[in-house]
Design an enzyme around this catalytic site. Structure first.
Site, PDB file in Angstrom:
ATOM      1  N   GLY A  41      -7.940   8.224   2.344  1.00 50.92           N
ATOM      2  CA  GLY A  41      -6.925   8.031   1.325  1.00 50.92           C
ATOM      3  C   GLY A  41      -5.922   6.928   1.564  1.00 50.92           C
ATOM      4  O   GLY A  41      -5.462   6.291   0.627  1.00 50.92           O
ATOM      5  N   ASP A  95      -1.572   8.406   3.371  1.00 49.68           N
ATOM      6  CA  ASP A  95      -1.291   8.412   1.940  1.00 49.68           C
ATOM      7  C   ASP A  95      -0.201   9.403   1.576  1.00 49.68           C
ATOM      8  O   ASP A  95       0.718   9.084   0.843  1.00 49.68           O
ATOM      9  CB  ASP A  95      -2.558   8.652   1.110  1.00 49.68           C
ATOM     10  N   ASP A  98       2.218  15.982   3.645  1.00 51.56           N
ATOM     11  CA  ASP A  98       2.247  17.243   2.916  1.00 51.56           C
ATOM     12  C   ASP A  98       2.595  18.369   3.889  1.00 51.56           C
ATOM     13  O   ASP A  98       3.759  18.624   4.155  1.00 51.56           O
ATOM     14  CB  ASP A  98       0.884  17.442   2.255  1.00 51.56           C
ATOM     15  N   LYS A 126       5.863  14.659   0.386  1.00 55.21           N
ATOM     16  CA  LYS A 126       5.976  15.944  -0.321  1.00 55.21           C
ATOM     17  C   LYS A 126       6.660  16.920   0.636  1.00 55.21           C
ATOM     18  O   LYS A 126       6.005  17.594   1.410  1.00 55.21           O
ATOM     19  CB  LYS A 126       4.582  16.455  -0.703  1.00 55.21           C
ATOM     20  N   ASP A 154      -7.155  11.753  -3.766  1.00 53.85           N
ATOM     21  CA  ASP A 154      -8.338  12.194  -4.517  1.00 53.85           C
ATOM     22  C   ASP A 154      -8.354  13.688  -4.775  1.00 53.85           C
ATOM     23  O   ASP A 154      -7.612  14.464  -4.176  1.00 53.85           O
ATOM     24  CB  ASP A 154      -9.601  11.814  -3.748  1.00 53.85           C
TER      25      ASP A 154
END
Length: 170
Positions: A41, A95, A98, A126, A154
Site C-alpha cells: 500500500g 500508507d 491504524d 487513524k 485497498d
C-alpha cells in the site's frame, strides 16, 4: 460498493509536500537515509514523497501484512527480511497508521538491528484504533475510523489505483 471521496489528489499533493519539508528538516540532506517502504500500500505515498526529498534518501522495501478483508488479523506476516540498517538512519513509510501493530513491530525490529535513528511517515493517521503504543513522526493526513481505499489503500487488492483517498460507505 459505494466509495465516498475523503481527500482529493490536490489535498494529497499538498500534504506530501508539507511532510517532505518536515522530513528533510529532521534528517537533513547529507547523511544517507534508508527510506523503507512497507508494501504494497505505501508505494504510492513513498514514490510521491521521495520525489520531493533530496538524493540522500535510498528506497528499500519490505512486505508485511496483517489484514484480511476490512479487519486486521492482529498477526503480522513478514514476507521478507529487513534491510541491513546497523548504524544507519531509517525512515519507515506506510500508507496508514491504524492499530499500530505493523509500524511498532517494524520500528522495534530496526532499533534491535542497530539502526541509528528511526522515524515513521504515514499518509493517513487513524488515531482511534490503536492496539499498541505507537505514533508516527510525520503524518500527511488524518481521518476518523473509516475503511479507506485509493492512493495505495485497498479492499482485498482492489481500488489501490484510485487517485484520491475515499472510504467505503456501508
Amino acid at each position: 460498493m459505494n466509495i465516498k471521496p475523503l481527500y482529493s489528489e490536490e489535498q494529497i499533493r499538498q500534504a506530501v509536500l508539507r511532510v517532505a519539508r518536515e522530513i528533510e528538516d529532521f534528517f537533513g540532506n547529507e547523511q544517507p537515509v534508508i527510506a523503507l517502504c512497507l508494501l504494497n500500500g505505501a508505494i504510492w505515498y513513498a514514490a510521491d514523497l521521495l520525489r520531493c526529498l533530496p538524493a540522500n534518501f535510498e528506497l528499500q522495501t519490505i512486505r508485511i501484512s496483517s489484514y484480511e478483508g476490512t479487519e486486521s488479523t492482529g498477526r503480522l506476516k513478514w514476507h521478507n527480511a529487513l534491510p541491513e540498517c546497523s548504524g544507519k538512519n531509517v525512515l519507515v513509510i506506510d500508507d496508514v497508521l491504524d492499530t499500530g501493530l505493523t509500524m511498532k513491530a517494524v520500528c522495534d525490529a530496526l532499533i534491535e538491528n542497530g539502526a541509528d535513528k528511526v522515524a515513521a511517515a504515514v499518509a493517513i493517521n487513524k488515531k482511534g484504533r490503536r492496539n499498541v503504543e505507537c505514533e508516527a513522526d510525520f503524518c500527511a493526513l488524518h481521518c476518523d475510523d473509516y475503511f479507506l481505499v485509493g492512493y495505495g489503500l485497498d479492499f482485498n487488492g482492489k481500488y489501490r489505483n484510485l487517485p484520491f483517498i475515499g472510504y467505503i460507505e456501508n
